[in-house]
Design a protein around this motif. Structure first.
Motif, mmCIF file in Angstrom:
data_model
loop_
_atom_site.group_PDB
_atom_site.id
_atom_site.type_symbol
_atom_site.label_atom_id
_atom_site.label_comp_id
_atom_site.label_asym_id
_atom_site.label_seq_id
_atom_site.Cartn_x
_atom_site.Cartn_y
_atom_site.Cartn_z
ATOM 1 N N LEU A 1 1.022 -1.089 0.070
ATOM 2 C CA LEU A 1 -0.005 -0.098 -0.047
ATOM 3 C C LEU A 1 0.843 1.203 0.123
ATOM 4 O O LEU A 1 0.774 2.380 -0.577
ATOM 5 C CB LEU A 1 -0.831 -0.147 1.101
ATOM 6 N N GLY A 2 2.071 1.165 0.804
ATOM 7 C CA GLY A 2 2.966 2.224 0.791
ATOM 8 C C GLY A 2 3.494 2.838 -0.444
ATOM 9 O O GLY A 2 3.788 3.644 -0.884
ATOM 10 N N ALA A 3 3.825 1.433 -1.367
ATOM 11 C CA ALA A 3 4.467 1.611 -2.604
ATOM 12 C C ALA A 3 3.334 2.269 -3.486
ATOM 13 O O ALA A 3 3.811 2.709 -4.572
ATOM 14 C CB ALA A 3 4.861 0.341 -2.924
ATOM 15 N N VAL A 4 2.170 2.162 -3.526
ATOM 16 C CA VAL A 4 1.307 2.439 -4.645
ATOM 17 C C VAL A 4 0.667 3.909 -4.286
ATOM 18 O O VAL A 4 -0.017 4.708 -5.147
ATOM 19 C CB VAL A 4 -0.012 1.353 -4.924
ATOM 20 N N LEU A 5 0.441 3.968 -3.008
ATOM 21 C CA LEU A 5 -0.097 5.502 -2.584
ATOM 22 C C LEU A 5 0.768 6.519 -2.902
ATOM 23 O O LEU A 5 2.133 6.532 -2.522
ATOM 24 C CB LEU A 5 -0.699 5.717 -1.184
ATOM 25 N N GLU A 6 0.329 7.664 -3.548
ATOM 26 C CA GLU A 6 1.461 8.979 -3.523
ATOM 27 C C GLU A 6 1.285 9.683 -2.196
ATOM 28 O O GLU A 6 0.312 9.555 -1.508
ATOM 29 C CB GLU A 6 0.897 9.919 -4.745
ATOM 30 N N PRO A 7 2.303 10.626 -2.107
ATOM 31 C CA PRO A 7 2.111 11.476 -0.696
ATOM 32 C C PRO A 7 0.977 12.305 -0.695
ATOM 33 O O PRO A 7 0.341 12.318 0.571
ATOM 34 C CB PRO A 7 3.568 12.356 -0.858
ATOM 35 N N ARG A 8 0.603 12.445 -1.786
ATOM 36 C CA ARG A 8 -0.855 13.445 -1.768
ATOM 37 C C ARG A 8 -2.047 12.494 -1.314
ATOM 38 O O ARG A 8 -3.266 13.152 -0.792
ATOM 39 C CB ARG A 8 -1.107 14.273 -2.923
ATOM 40 N N ASP A 9 -1.962 11.254 -1.539
ATOM 41 C CA ASP A 9 -3.139 10.368 -1.235
ATOM 42 C C ASP A 9 -3.449 10.448 0.309
ATOM 43 O O ASP A 9 -2.251 10.396 1.044
ATOM 44 C CB ASP A 9 -3.085 8.974 -1.725
ATOM 45 N N ARG A 10 -4.621 10.095 0.767
ATOM 46 C CA ARG A 10 -4.561 9.915 2.217
ATOM 47 C C ARG A 10 -5.078 8.684 2.666
ATOM 48 O O ARG A 10 -5.672 7.705 1.903
ATOM 49 C CB ARG A 10 -5.979 11.210 2.618
ATOM 50 N N LEU A 11 -4.622 8.179 3.948
ATOM 51 C CA LEU A 11 -4.976 7.020 4.386
ATOM 52 C C LEU A 11 -5.458 7.294 5.689
ATOM 53 O O LEU A 11 -5.205 8.015 6.616
ATOM 54 C CB LEU A 11 -3.499 6.318 4.178
ATOM 55 N N VAL A 12 -6.605 6.332 5.880
ATOM 56 C CA VAL A 12 -7.090 6.335 7.135
ATOM 57 C C VAL A 12 -6.985 4.857 7.754
ATOM 58 O O VAL A 12 -7.219 3.798 7.166
ATOM 59 C CB VAL A 12 -8.696 6.536 7.307
ATOM 60 N N SER A 13 -6.485 4.711 8.883
ATOM 61 C CA SER A 13 -6.271 3.410 9.286
ATOM 62 C C SER A 13 -7.089 3.209 10.910
ATOM 63 O O SER A 13 -7.834 3.989 11.433
ATOM 64 C CB SER A 13 -4.569 3.131 9.715
ATOM 65 N N THR A 14 -6.553 1.983 11.581
ATOM 66 C CA THR A 14 -7.250 1.591 12.810
ATOM 67 C C THR A 14 -6.200 1.698 13.778
ATOM 68 O O THR A 14 -5.262 2.177 13.642
ATOM 69 C CB THR A 14 -7.718 0.166 12.865
ATOM 70 N N TYR A 15 -6.692 1.027 15.295
ATOM 71 C CA TYR A 15 -5.612 1.021 16.181
ATOM 72 C C TYR A 15 -4.514 0.025 15.815
ATOM 73 O O TYR A 15 -3.276 0.101 16.400
ATOM 74 C CB TYR A 15 -6.391 0.352 17.468
ATOM 75 N N ARG A 16 -4.924 -0.837 14.799
ATOM 76 C CA ARG A 16 -3.643 -1.934 14.364
ATOM 77 C C ARG A 16 -3.064 -1.362 13.337
ATOM 78 O O ARG A 16 -3.111 -1.604 12.041
ATOM 79 C CB ARG A 16 -4.418 -3.208 14.096
ATOM 80 N N ASN A 17 -2.060 -0.213 13.563
ATOM 81 C CA ASN A 17 -1.900 0.576 12.476
ATOM 82 C C ASN A 17 -0.264 0.674 12.124
ATOM 83 O O ASN A 17 -0.021 1.566 11.357
ATOM 84 C CB ASN A 17 -2.366 2.178 12.795
#
Ligand code: TPP
Ligand code: MG
Length: 341
Positions: free
Chosen positions: A64-80
């Motif tokens: 996921l880190g490799a495909v997202l660009e810095p401007r893309d946003r990520l929302v995660s959980t407690y297992r983050n």
């Protein structure tokens, strides 16, 4: 093999560039090491709040880190932990937050469940199961209004698929064709309950398709299969195709928290899953394929070991926030809220 700017082609399909493969390995090793160190610190009672290990999910996070660009946003959980490392949150700020110290991403007031850092697009992490999906849908509306091609990704567990907010987020994203990538990290456990004991409909991708979006199941232990599925999904979303749902099949290699008992796990099931431990398997595969030399992988491991050791030494040595900071950073605009009261 000649490498283009971003990808190299193989007979089996597209592949990450060598630089991306190396970074993915770094993310996986760093996450594995930081995770086991955080578990040790949790057992010693040194962290600010419960730590939720991510062992078993490192391949999905790295891809996921490799495909997202810095401007893309990520929302995660407690297992983050894997998500925030992969999105580029500085390791020292992550670890300082685990300890609840002033240099943490949330100034020591959030703890392990709150590792957001919007500067790198790590927009939110939440301890409320399923709550990330409507947050991502909202960010998706913002991205759609901005019209700048930004993608919003949201990660959540298999158990989250049984929560109301999950349904609401998925439904609205499909209806309004929002640029949201739904990533189900299926580790086959929801706290202490196995998947078969909480749903009669365990085919999550099939269920997701019925909301009116593209959905598929992926081997989450395989970083290349994960990268391919994520790349395709991000491309489709960025070009206006609406939301995509991907279910990554993995397994929780540890207990629910860093201190929790895990003796209830069926031993044969865990042993089978351990044979697929992402980082060591990726190392072997990269060498066997002749993509990255063993010496280079050794150097990446050493770099990760030093970075993790340094981050934990730094975090533990920093002070806790002062009590007078308690009411700071609670609302974006404190004055506006006070005026309303
Ligand atoms: C709304 C809500 N209900 C219950 C909980 C307690 N809880 C914390 S983690 C968890 C299990 C969630 O399982 P899953 O979505 O599969 O995620 P995993 O922990 O396996 O990553 C539960 C029920 C919570 N945090 N929030
Ligand atoms: Mg789960």
């Amino acid at each position: 093999m000649t490498e283009t700017a971003h990808q190299v082609a193989t007979a089996a399909g597209t592949m990450p560039s060598v630089a991306d493969l190396e970074r993915m390995y770094w993310v996986m090793v760093t996450t594995t090491l930081a995770d086991s160190r955080a578990q040790q610190e949790a057992k010693a009672g040194k962290l600010q709040a419960a730590f939720y290990p991510v062992r078993g999910m490192e391949a999905v996070c790295a891809a996921l880190g490799a495909v997202l660009e810095p401007r893309d946003r990520l929302v995660s959980t407690y297992r983050n932990l894997g998500d925030v490392v992969a999105k580029g949150v500085p390791l020292k700020s992550i670890v300082a937050e685990l300890y609840g110290r002033v240099d943490g991403v949330s100034k020591g007031k959030g703890g392990p469940m709150h590792l957001q850092d919007d500067e790198v697009g790590m927009t939110a992490t939440t301890g409320v199961v399923g709550s990330g999906l409507p947050i991502a849908a909202g960010l998706g509306i913002a991205a759609q209004l901005d019209g700048d091609g930004k993608v919003v990704a949201v990660t959540f567990g298999d158990g989250a698929t049984s929560i109301g907010a999950y349904h609401e987020g998925m439904n609205m994203a499909a209806l309004w064709q929002l640029p949201v990538l739904f990533i189900c990290q299926n580790n086959r456990w929801a706290e202490h309950t196995p998947l078969a004991d909480y749903t009669a409909a365990p085919e999550f991708a099939q269920r997701a398709a019925s909301y009116g979006m593209t959905a598929r199941k992926v081997d989450g232990f395989d970083p290349i299969a994960s990268w391919r599925a994520l790349s395709e999904a991000v491309q489709a979303i960025r070009s206006g195709g609406g939301p995509v749902f991907l279910e990554f099949e993995t397994y929780r290699l540890t207990g629910h928290t860093g201190t929790a008992d895990y003796s209830y796990v069926p031993k044969d099931e865990l042993a089978r899953a351990m044979t697929r431990d992402p980082a060591p398997n990726f190392r072997t595969w990269l060498i066997d394929q002749g993509l990255v030399a063993a010496e280079r992988l050794d150097a990446i491991e050493q770099e990760a070991e030093s970075a993790v050791a340094e981050a934990f030494a730094f975090g533990a040595a920093r002070p806790q926030p002062d009590v007078d900071q308690l009411h700071e950073d609670v609302f974006a605009d404190k004055k506006l809220v006070l005026d309303l009261l």
